[in-house]
Design an enzyme around this catalytic site. Structure first.
Site, PDB file in Angstrom:
ATOM      1  N   ASP A   2       1.049  -1.213  -0.064  1.00  0.00           N
ATOM      2  CA  ASP A   2       0.167   0.128  -0.138  1.00  0.00           C
ATOM      3  C   ASP A   2       0.902   1.264  -0.095  1.00  0.00           C
ATOM      4  OD1 ASP A   2      -2.108   1.688   0.036  1.00  0.00           O
ATOM      5  OD2 ASP A   2      -3.313   0.540   1.670  1.00  0.00           O
ATOM      6  N   GLU A  13     -10.862   6.478   4.134  1.00  0.00           N
ATOM      7  CA  GLU A  13      -9.857   6.181   5.000  1.00  0.00           C
ATOM      8  C   GLU A  13     -10.161   6.614   6.496  1.00  0.00           C
ATOM      9  OE1 GLU A  13      -6.215   5.563   3.145  1.00  0.00           O
ATOM     10  OE2 GLU A  13      -7.037   5.744   1.121  1.00  0.00           O
TER      11      GLU A  13
HETATM   12  C1  BGC Z   1      -5.195   2.915   0.311  1.00  0.00           C
HETATM   13  C2  BGC Z   1      -5.618   2.016  -0.900  1.00  0.00           C
HETATM   14  C3  BGC Z   1      -5.081   2.720  -2.009  1.00  0.00           C
HETATM   15  C4  BGC Z   1      -3.703   3.482  -2.166  1.00  0.00           C
HETATM   16  C5  BGC Z   1      -3.667   4.185  -3.420  1.00  0.00           C
HETATM   17  C6  BGC Z   1      -4.134   3.700  -0.068  1.00  0.00           C
HETATM   18  O1  BGC Z   1      -3.884   5.061   0.857  1.00  0.00           O
HETATM   19  O2  BGC Z   1      -5.419   2.367   1.544  1.00  0.00           O
HETATM   20  O3  BGC Z   1      -6.431   1.524  -0.956  1.00  0.00           O
HETATM   21  O4  BGC Z   1      -5.208   1.621  -3.231  1.00  0.00           O
HETATM   22  O5  BGC Z   1      -3.764   4.505  -1.293  1.00  0.00           O
HETATM   23  O6  BGC Z   1      -4.325   5.398  -3.856  1.00  0.00           O
END
Ligand code: BGC
Length: 607
Positions: free
Chosen positions: A269, A467
């Site tokens: 991630d 998030e």
């Molecule tokens: C998230 C992921 C995402 C990635 C790319 C991260 O902060 O947890 O789900 O795919 O960012 O944008």
């Protein structure tokens, strides 16, 4: 095992220098890299983080950007081998970063639809819109099994029930990847593993459960995805019993790759290895040795390359691990046919007219209809009649940004009708079928008048978040230390709120409802939210109540069902909480939700 493909992989791997191999293991953000650097450092992949877009965010801007990166990656000379770059985005509910895309309901709404065929069609449409922009890869579907509504990513989860998530996982991966022909994109199941099980629902927190529970709840949905050939898996920010998944060799290398026979590659991630150690040099070795193959590095990819090179030279990362990682990356690129594809500008779907088309929007509208869950319908208030005089009120009534939620145009979503191009708000959808409807002048329903209005539709609920910024923290101290840094923001994040009780979280909503009922007009409440909320007061003040989740750009789907052109069919894929900030899940010992998992009335049912 496809022998011909493996031979191609081995032949290419055999020609690569260490620098070329390590470059393939790097993915960075488009803002951090120019096309000539993609060539000079042999970069394997570039991404758009949430909301990051080229030019004016039009389809052709995306194709041009991808074309430039691809052309650079394909120049071959003494220093560089032609290995096509892979471009990734978070197309998590449609191609949601791009202006004019069809925006589908977030996963929580799709869970209520209980329709695998619909999921498959949504994935196919999403793939076409992704391909229209010259992009190859989406970080979807999310296979989180969200077990605590306090979590800010609950809406990215189809269900608290691993069986629903599992049934959808295969259907969605199949829709995206198909037979890996011209209309396929690379899928990425995430986040491996246990992201939905953290204590107190803290984003990027710690999932403290036994291995058998990890297996039966959180790992289970990954099997159908792997059976359907998913090409990539993203590691999760969370920890399992105190150990971060990004450094978890047992979970990454043994469980996923060996025991479950996953042959594609694992991507980290966003800067996900940075939290494995205070010392970035050590973190690089820890992540690589644990089994991560490609590293999503937001900016500091130069350091990553230097550190990993150093580790290989000094023997702290074995060459065999580098070869395994690059073999997996090349395998995915060959399997996806990337080496045979022409430059993005010349691909069959690039700039395709079907992007954001009516045909695509019809599927999103169907998804909206099927995702609505009717929780209450007294006095047969629903369905409404098209000749009724309807007052439409509430802060979310005419707000496509709020309908779409987080991960739409911007990482944290948008507000208002200006940024999501081509959609319809819930108010616009009602107005289109019921000529006698009016929008409350200031939205708060103080203009309700039984002499003028037969009924009111009040659209309430949450505002967009993504998030950790969507977490609800119930402690006294609502400003908390998040599990890690997110997207370059401060480590200290302010969560969305401190309660799941809507009357405390958004008191303006109950106020709007009672402004109207106190004037003698009955209310149908439509709630937009990324999770079930404690809504006892709003429920009792309303004659009918609909959970609409985050329906996306096609607001007419709500009117389709409110006016009875289609029946309500959505069933809760999450249990609805009764009275406090606790979540209970189907199968819990003391299971006493207000509305149980599977609940949902049909429009002609009275309750
Ligand atoms: C998230 C992921 C995402 C990635 C790319 C991260 O902060 O947890 O789900 O795919 O960012 O944008």
């Amino acid at each position: 095992m496809n022998t011909e493909l493996e031979q191609k992989v081995e032949a290419l791997l055999g020609r690569m220098t260490l620098a070329q191999k390590i470059g393939q293991m790097v993915q960075t953000e488009r803002m951090a890299i120019e096309p000539e650097q993609v060539k000079a450092f042999h970069i394997g992949s570039v991404l758009s983080g949430g909301g990051s877009c080229p030019g004016d965010n039009q389809v052709n801007d995306w194709v041009d950007m991808n074309d430039a990166y691809w052309m650079a990656s394909m120049e071959e000379d003494d220093e560089h081998l032609a290995i096509p770059v892979l471009y990734g985005v978070d197309a998590v509910h449609g191609h949601n970063n791009v202006s004019g895309a069809t925006i589908f309901p977030h996963n929580i709404g799709l869970g209520a639809a209980r329709d695998e065929d619909l999921l498959n069609r949504i994935a196919q449409v999403t793939a076409k819109e992704i391909l229209a922009t010259g992009v190859d890869w989406t970080f979807a579907p999310t296979l989180a099994v969200a077990r605590n509504n306090l979590w800010g990513r609950t809406y990215e989860s189809y269900s608290e029930d691993p069986d629903i998530v599992g049934a959808y996982s295969g259907a969605f991966v199949d829709g995206l990847q198909g037979d890996l022909g011209d209309d396929a994109v690379v899928a990425c199941v995430k986040h491996w593993v246990g992201d939905g099980g953290t204590t107190e629902g803290i984003d990027q927190g710690d999932t403290r459960i036994s291995e058998s529970e990890l297996e039966s709840v959180h790992i289970k949905p990954y099997y159908p995805a792997i059976d359907n050939g998913v090409l990539t898996v993203m590691a999760s920010f969370n920890s399992w019993n105190g150990d971060k998944c990004h450094g978890h060799k047992y979970l990454l290398s043994y469980v996923l790759k060996e025991r479950m026979s996953f042959n594609g590659f694992v991507i980290s991630d966003w800067d996900g290895i940075d939290y494995l150690s205070e010392n970035y040099f050590e973190a690089v070795a820890a992540g690589t040795n644990a089994g991560i193959d490609m590293f999503m590095v937001s900016e500091h990819w130069h350091h990553f390359i230097d550190h990993l090179t150093h580790h290989v030279v000094q023997g702290t990362v074995p060459m065999s691990r580098i070869d395994d990682a690059v073999r997996r990356i090349l395998r995915v690129k060959f399997a996806f046919g990337l080496f045979e594809k022409p430059r993005p500008k010349a691909r069959p779907w690039s700039n395709d007219q079907s992007f954001g088309s009516e045909a695509h929007r019809q599927i999103a509208r169907e998804a909206v209809r099927k995702s609505l869950v009717l929780l209450k319908n007294e006095q047969q208030l629903l369905p409404l009649a098209k000749n009724q005089r309807i007052l439409v009120a509430g802060k979310n009534a005419d707000n496509i940004g709020h309908q779409c939620g987080g991960f739409t145009i911007a990482w944290q979503g948008t507000s208002g009708n200006e940024f999501v191009v081509g959609g319809t708000s819930i108010w616009q959808g009602i107005r289109d079928v019921a000529a006698g409807s009016v929008l409350s002048t200031n939205g708060t329903g103080e203009d309700a008048d039984p002499a003028l209005h037969d009924v009111a539709v009040v659209v309430i609920g949450e505002k967009p978040y993504a998030e950790g910024m969507g977490d609800i923290r119930t402690g006294d101290d609502v400003i908390v230390q998040a599990g890690s840094q997110i997207k370059g923001l401060l480590k200290v994040l302010e969560p969305y709120g401190d309660t799941l009780v809507l009357a405390d979280l958004h008191p303006e909503d109950l106020q709007t409802i009672t402004n109207i009922t106190s004037r003698g007009v009955p209310v149908v409440t439509v709630m937009l939210s990324g999770r079930p909320l404690v809504t006892n007061q709003e429920l009792s003040a309303s004659t009918a109540f609909v959970a609409a989740w985050l329906p996306g750009s096609e607001g007419q789907g709500v009117a389709d069902v409110l006016f009875g052109d289609h029946d309500f069919s959505g069933k809760l894929s999450f249990s609805w909480p009764r009275s406090d900030n606790r979540t209970s899940n189907i199968g819990d010992d003391d299971y006493r939700p207000l509305f149980a998992y599977g609940y949902g009335l049909s429009g002609n049912q009275v309750n």
